[in-house]
Design a protein around this motif. Structure first.
Motif, PDB file in Angstrom:
ATOM      1  N   VAL A 197      64.680  60.506  19.601  1.00  0.00           N
ATOM      2  CA  VAL A 197      65.070  59.731  20.773  1.00  0.00           C
ATOM      3  C   VAL A 197      65.310  58.308  20.307  1.00  0.00           C
ATOM      4  CG1 VAL A 197      64.380  58.882  23.048  1.00  0.00           C
ATOM      5  CG2 VAL A 197      63.689  61.173  22.300  1.00  0.00           C
ATOM      6  N   VAL A 198      66.510  57.782  20.553  1.00  0.00           N
ATOM      7  CA  VAL A 198      66.879  56.448  20.089  1.00  0.00           C
ATOM      8  C   VAL A 198      67.171  55.583  21.317  1.00  0.00           C
ATOM      9  CG1 VAL A 198      68.405  55.110  18.585  1.00  0.00           C
ATOM     10  CG2 VAL A 198      67.945  57.528  18.067  1.00  0.00           C
ATOM     11  N   ASN A 199      66.288  54.639  21.586  1.00  0.00           N
ATOM     12  CA  ASN A 199      66.383  53.822  22.792  1.00  0.00           C
ATOM     13  C   ASN A 199      66.820  52.393  22.457  1.00  0.00           C
ATOM     14  OD1 ASN A 199      65.545  55.995  24.336  1.00  0.00           O
ATOM     15  ND2 ASN A 199      63.389  55.405  24.261  1.00  0.00           N
ATOM     16  N   THR A 200      67.825  51.910  23.170  1.00  0.00           N
ATOM     17  CA  THR A 200      68.365  50.584  22.895  1.00  0.00           C
ATOM     18  C   THR A 200      67.596  49.515  23.655  1.00  0.00           C
ATOM     19  OG1 THR A 200      70.587  51.470  22.493  1.00  0.00           O
ATOM     20  CG2 THR A 200      70.408  49.113  22.973  1.00  0.00           C
ATOM     21  N   SER A 201      66.929  48.658  22.909  1.00  0.00           N
ATOM     22  CA  SER A 201      66.308  47.457  23.450  1.00  0.00           C
ATOM     23  C   SER A 201      67.258  46.300  23.138  1.00  0.00           C
ATOM     24  CB  SER A 201      64.916  47.239  22.848  1.00  0.00           C
ATOM     25  OG  SER A 201      64.331  46.045  23.302  1.00  0.00           O
ATOM     26  N   SER A 202      66.775  45.240  22.551  1.00  0.00           N
ATOM     27  CA  SER A 202      67.591  44.053  22.258  1.00  0.00           C
ATOM     28  C   SER A 202      66.740  43.089  21.444  1.00  0.00           C
ATOM     29  CB  SER A 202      68.025  43.386  23.571  1.00  0.00           C
ATOM     30  OG  SER A 202      68.564  42.093  23.361  1.00  0.00           O
ATOM     31  N   VAL A 203      67.374  42.065  20.867  1.00  0.00           N
ATOM     32  CA  VAL A 203      66.565  40.978  20.317  1.00  0.00           C
ATOM     33  C   VAL A 203      65.818  40.284  21.449  1.00  0.00           C
ATOM     34  CG1 VAL A 203      67.956  40.547  18.268  1.00  0.00           C
ATOM     35  CG2 VAL A 203      68.525  39.373  20.390  1.00  0.00           C
ATOM     36  N   TYR A 204      66.344  40.415  22.677  1.00  0.00           N
ATOM     37  CA  TYR A 204      65.647  39.866  23.836  1.00  0.00           C
ATOM     38  C   TYR A 204      64.496  40.764  24.270  1.00  0.00           C
ATOM     39  CZ  TYR A 204      69.214  36.236  24.527  1.00  0.00           C
ATOM     40  OH  TYR A 204      70.033  35.149  24.379  1.00  0.00           O
ATOM     41  N   GLY A 205      64.253  41.814  23.506  1.00  0.00           N
ATOM     42  CA  GLY A 205      63.035  42.589  23.639  1.00  0.00           C
ATOM     43  C   GLY A 205      62.002  42.175  22.601  1.00  0.00           C
ATOM     44  N   LEU A 206      62.366  41.167  21.793  1.00  0.00           N
ATOM     45  CA  LEU A 206      61.461  40.599  20.797  1.00  0.00           C
ATOM     46  C   LEU A 206      60.989  39.206  21.195  1.00  0.00           C
ATOM     47  CD1 LEU A 206      63.495  41.532  17.582  1.00  0.00           C
ATOM     48  CD2 LEU A 206      61.483  42.720  18.468  1.00  0.00           C
ATOM     49  N   VAL A 207      61.871  38.471  21.900  1.00  0.00           N
ATOM     50  CA  VAL A 207      61.560  37.107  22.337  1.00  0.00           C
ATOM     51  C   VAL A 207      62.035  36.924  23.772  1.00  0.00           C
ATOM     52  CG1 VAL A 207      61.720  36.142  20.007  1.00  0.00           C
ATOM     53  CG2 VAL A 207      63.759  36.202  21.455  1.00  0.00           C
ATOM     54  N   GLY A 208      61.385  36.034  24.501  1.00  0.00           N
ATOM     55  CA  GLY A 208      61.839  35.700  25.841  1.00  0.00           C
ATOM     56  C   GLY A 208      62.775  34.511  25.796  1.00  0.00           C
ATOM     57  N   MET A 209      63.880  34.605  26.534  1.00  0.00           N
ATOM     58  CA  MET A 209      64.881  33.543  26.518  1.00  0.00           C
ATOM     59  C   MET A 209      65.119  33.026  27.932  1.00  0.00           C
ATOM     60  SD  MET A 209      65.711  33.179  23.329  1.00  0.00           S
ATOM     61  CE  MET A 209      67.334  32.434  23.206  1.00  0.00           C
ATOM     62  N   PRO A 210      65.398  31.734  28.075  1.00  0.00           N
ATOM     63  CA  PRO A 210      65.623  31.179  29.413  1.00  0.00           C
ATOM     64  C   PRO A 210      66.840  31.800  30.077  1.00  0.00           C
ATOM     65  CG  PRO A 210      66.257  29.596  27.718  1.00  0.00           C
ATOM     66  CD  PRO A 210      65.543  30.710  27.020  1.00  0.00           C
ATOM     67  N   ASN A 211      66.777  31.918  31.392  1.00  0.00           N
ATOM     68  CA  ASN A 211      67.866  32.456  32.221  1.00  0.00           C
ATOM     69  C   ASN A 211      68.132  33.934  31.974  1.00  0.00           C
ATOM     70  OD1 ASN A 211      68.410  29.841  33.362  1.00  0.00           O
ATOM     71  ND2 ASN A 211      69.465  29.306  31.458  1.00  0.00           N
TER      72      ASN A 211
END
Length: 272
Positions: free
Chosen positions: A136-150
């Protein structure tokens, strides 16, 4: 757990564009019978027309768990070989401050980006466990590693995908099934143009096209390159696949400066 998927059946959601389309084309060229799904029927048909081998195409809203279950049954009937991989890839974007966010937009995004992944995993996991094989290959993001404004809704959903997949991976220990999380950096897709962005979140008066153009200018990776990295990462048995040089930067910053990374990111962006 090394997994050879070339020449074996795969399922890909979000296949009407971007990474999903490029994955479908690449894996089809590598001999995979490809099952593709997306809510956009017109663009999905274009993806289907570009494939070089056996394919099953299905219009699917990943938010609909019951229809996802029916889709899995259709795939089971269509397959001649064990299913090698399920790529839960469908995703959308919003961009707004927490103060200005609209609950309906956050719900829309979370239902697709998180619950779509959960629905896809639950629909196909029984099949994978029964055959005792697959990933099972689930797509997260680099925004699943750090929180970014907006990006509070987007980050929340992608962090949730990461946590869900990490938990799933531990549950699968001792089986022939594995789970991997994909963390793309900036990919040159239409996710911004197709997103729900009602005003410039940075207050600079840009319209949607200008915001998308600015994103394109800093996106470092093509969908084709992303598909290549994901394919190779899965076959190498990686549990976490970073896509793009910026993904490695974000990952390092999250480790080195877990509470101060955005100050460093802001400096990098100012230099561009």
């Amino acid at each position: 757990m090394v997994r050879k998927i070339a020449g074996r059946p795969v399922v890909i959601t979000g296949a009407a564009s971007g990474i999903g389309r490029s994955l479908a084309i690449r894996l089809s060229r590598h001999g995979c019978p490809v099952v593709i799904a997306d809510v956009n029927a017109v663009e999905l048909e274009k993806t289907a027309a570009s494939l070089s081998g056996p394919a099953l195409s299905r219009v699917l809203d990943v938010r609909d768990a019951a229809d996802f279950g029916r889709f899995a049954s259709e795939v089971r009937e269509w397959l001649d070989l064990p299913l090698a991989a399920v790529f839960n890839n469908a995703g959308v974007a919003t961009a707004t401050s927490v103060l200005d966010s609209l609950p309906e937009d956050d719900t829309w995004l979370f239902d697709i980006n998180y619950w779509g992944v959960v629905n896809g995993t639950r629909a196909f996991l029984p099949m994978l466990l029964k055959q005792n094989y697959g990933v099972v290959v689930n797509t997260s993001s680099v925004y699943g590693l750090v929180g970014m404004p907006n990006n509070s809704a987007y980050c929340s959903a992608k962090f949730a995908v990461r946590g869900f997949t990490d938990s799933l991976r531990q549950e699968l220990r001792g089986t022939g099934v594995s789970a991997a999380t994909v963390h793309p950096g900036g990919i040159k897709t239409n996710i911004i143009r197709n997103g729900r962005i009602h005003r410039d979140p940075e207050g600079r008066g840009r319209d949607l096209e200008q915001i998308a153009a600015d994103f394109d200018a800093i996106a470092l990776t093509t969908p084709e390159r992303a598909a290549e990295v994901i394919h190779r990462g899965v076959e190498k048995g990686k549990a976490r696949i970073l896509v793009g040089p910026d993904a490695y930067v974000f990952d390092a910053l999250a480790r080195i400066a877990p509470t101060r990374y955005y100050s460093l990111v802001a400096r990098l962006l100012e230099r561009k």
